[in-house]
Design a protein around this motif. Structure first.
Motif, PDB file in Angstrom:
ATOM      1  N   ILE A  23      23.331 -14.621  -0.158  1.00 35.93           N
ATOM      2  CA  ILE A  23      23.060 -13.542   0.796  1.00 35.93           C
ATOM      3  C   ILE A  23      22.315 -12.403   0.115  1.00 35.93           C
ATOM      4  O   ILE A  23      21.333 -11.881   0.664  1.00 35.93           O
ATOM      5  CB  ILE A  23      24.376 -13.050   1.432  1.00 35.93           C
ATOM      6  N   ILE A  24      22.739 -12.028  -1.068  1.00 38.54           N
ATOM      7  CA  ILE A  24      22.070 -10.954  -1.797  1.00 38.54           C
ATOM      8  C   ILE A  24      20.638 -11.350  -2.142  1.00 38.54           C
ATOM      9  O   ILE A  24      19.708 -10.553  -2.001  1.00 38.54           O
ATOM     10  CB  ILE A  24      22.876 -10.568  -3.056  1.00 38.54           C
ATOM     11  N   ALA A  25      20.440 -12.579  -2.574  1.00 33.11           N
ATOM     12  CA  ALA A  25      19.089 -13.045  -2.911  1.00 33.11           C
ATOM     13  C   ALA A  25      18.193 -13.040  -1.680  1.00 33.11           C
ATOM     14  O   ALA A  25      17.032 -12.612  -1.746  1.00 33.11           O
ATOM     15  CB  ALA A  25      19.155 -14.436  -3.524  1.00 33.11           C
ATOM     16  N   LEU A  31      13.515  -7.891   1.767  1.00 29.37           N
ATOM     17  CA  LEU A  31      13.042  -6.520   1.564  1.00 29.37           C
ATOM     18  C   LEU A  31      11.711  -6.493   0.813  1.00 29.37           C
ATOM     19  O   LEU A  31      10.830  -5.699   1.143  1.00 29.37           O
ATOM     20  CB  LEU A  31      14.086  -5.705   0.802  1.00 29.37           C
ATOM     21  N   VAL A  32      11.549  -7.360  -0.164  1.00 37.23           N
ATOM     22  CA  VAL A  32      10.290  -7.420  -0.906  1.00 37.23           C
ATOM     23  C   VAL A  32       9.153  -7.830   0.027  1.00 37.23           C
ATOM     24  O   VAL A  32       8.087  -7.209   0.051  1.00 37.23           O
ATOM     25  CB  VAL A  32      10.397  -8.390  -2.104  1.00 37.23           C
ATOM     26  N   ILE A  33       9.362  -8.852   0.826  1.00 39.55           N
ATOM     27  CA  ILE A  33       8.324  -9.328   1.749  1.00 39.55           C
ATOM     28  C   ILE A  33       8.028  -8.279   2.810  1.00 39.55           C
ATOM     29  O   ILE A  33       6.858  -8.025   3.139  1.00 39.55           O
ATOM     30  CB  ILE A  33       8.746 -10.670   2.380  1.00 39.55           C
ATOM     31  N   ALA A  34       9.049  -7.637   3.357  1.00 38.44           N
ATOM     32  CA  ALA A  34       8.839  -6.595   4.366  1.00 38.44           C
ATOM     33  C   ALA A  34       8.052  -5.424   3.770  1.00 38.44           C
ATOM     34  O   ALA A  34       7.171  -4.866   4.428  1.00 38.44           O
ATOM     35  CB  ALA A  34      10.175  -6.109   4.912  1.00 38.44           C
ATOM     36  N   LEU A  36       5.867  -5.598   1.295  1.00 42.86           N
ATOM     37  CA  LEU A  36       4.479  -6.041   1.119  1.00 42.86           C
ATOM     38  C   LEU A  36       3.726  -6.049   2.447  1.00 42.86           C
ATOM     39  O   LEU A  36       2.570  -5.629   2.511  1.00 42.86           O
ATOM     40  CB  LEU A  36       4.442  -7.422   0.474  1.00 42.86           C
ATOM     41  N   VAL A  37       4.365  -6.517   3.490  1.00 45.61           N
ATOM     42  CA  VAL A  37       3.734  -6.527   4.817  1.00 45.61           C
ATOM     43  C   VAL A  37       3.426  -5.103   5.262  1.00 45.61           C
ATOM     44  O   VAL A  37       2.340  -4.827   5.780  1.00 45.61           O
ATOM     45  CB  VAL A  37       4.638  -7.249   5.842  1.00 45.61           C
ATOM     46  N   TYR A  38       4.355  -4.190   5.026  1.00 45.68           N
ATOM     47  CA  TYR A  38       4.140  -2.785   5.386  1.00 45.68           C
ATOM     48  C   TYR A  38       2.949  -2.201   4.632  1.00 45.68           C
ATOM     49  O   TYR A  38       2.113  -1.518   5.216  1.00 45.68           O
ATOM     50  CB  TYR A  38       5.407  -1.988   5.108  1.00 45.68           C
ATOM     51  N   LEU A  39       2.860  -2.480   3.338  1.00 48.61           N
ATOM     52  CA  LEU A  39       1.750  -1.954   2.539  1.00 48.61           C
ATOM     53  C   LEU A  39       0.408  -2.519   2.998  1.00 48.61           C
ATOM     54  O   LEU A  39      -0.580  -1.798   3.076  1.00 48.61           O
ATOM     55  CB  LEU A  39       1.973  -2.257   1.058  1.00 48.61           C
ATOM     56  N   VAL A  40       0.370  -3.809   3.307  1.00 52.14           N
ATOM     57  CA  VAL A  40      -0.875  -4.415   3.778  1.00 52.14           C
ATOM     58  C   VAL A  40      -1.297  -3.794   5.104  1.00 52.14           C
ATOM     59  O   VAL A  40      -2.469  -3.449   5.300  1.00 52.14           O
ATOM     60  CB  VAL A  40      -0.722  -5.948   3.900  1.00 52.14           C
ATOM     61  N   LYS A  41      -0.363  -3.612   6.034  1.00 47.05           N
ATOM     62  CA  LYS A  41      -0.687  -2.988   7.317  1.00 47.05           C
ATOM     63  C   LYS A  41      -1.171  -1.558   7.125  1.00 47.05           C
ATOM     64  O   LYS A  41      -2.101  -1.115   7.794  1.00 47.05           O
ATOM     65  CB  LYS A  41       0.532  -2.996   8.248  1.00 47.05           C
ATOM     66  N   LEU A  42      -0.558  -0.838   6.208  1.00 48.49           N
ATOM     67  CA  LEU A  42      -0.966   0.535   5.935  1.00 48.49           C
ATOM     68  C   LEU A  42      -2.383   0.578   5.379  1.00 48.49           C
ATOM     69  O   LEU A  42      -3.197   1.402   5.791  1.00 48.49           O
ATOM     70  CB  LEU A  42       0.016   1.182   4.953  1.00 48.49           C
TER      71      LEU A  42
END
Length: 84
Positions: A23-25, A31-34, A36-42
């Motif tokens: 679950i932790i992994a 969170l890492v993928i989210a 990255l997606v946020y940074l790309v959209k920005l």
């Protein structure tokens, strides 16, 4: 060296190697993928704004200034004639 009776139950092996490890992994990678997606959209959003400003012609800028009330109708007509 002894850590006491709770070492096997509450040590790091319980959280990262036991039932909570998966679950932790998964939460970590989600969170890492989210992020990255946020940074790309920005970055894409910032790129679109800069390109739109470059594509504006002087006449479009003049029309926009007139539409928001920065210049009067007389100023608009004079500036439009100068641009033509």
């Amino acid at each position: 060296m002894s850590w006491g009776p709770w070492c096997g139950m509450w040590g790091p092996g319980y959280w990262f190697g036991g039932p909570w490890g998966v679950i932790i992994a998964l939460l970590f990678w989600a969170l890492v993928i989210a992020g990255l997606v946020y940074l790309v959209k920005l970055l894409i959003r910032q790129g679109d704004g800069n390109q739109a400003a470059v594509k504006d012609t002087p006449l479009e800028i003049l029309r926009r200034r007139y539409a928001v009330g920065e210049i009067t109708a007389e100023e608009f007509k004079k500036a439009r004639e100068n641009l033509s």
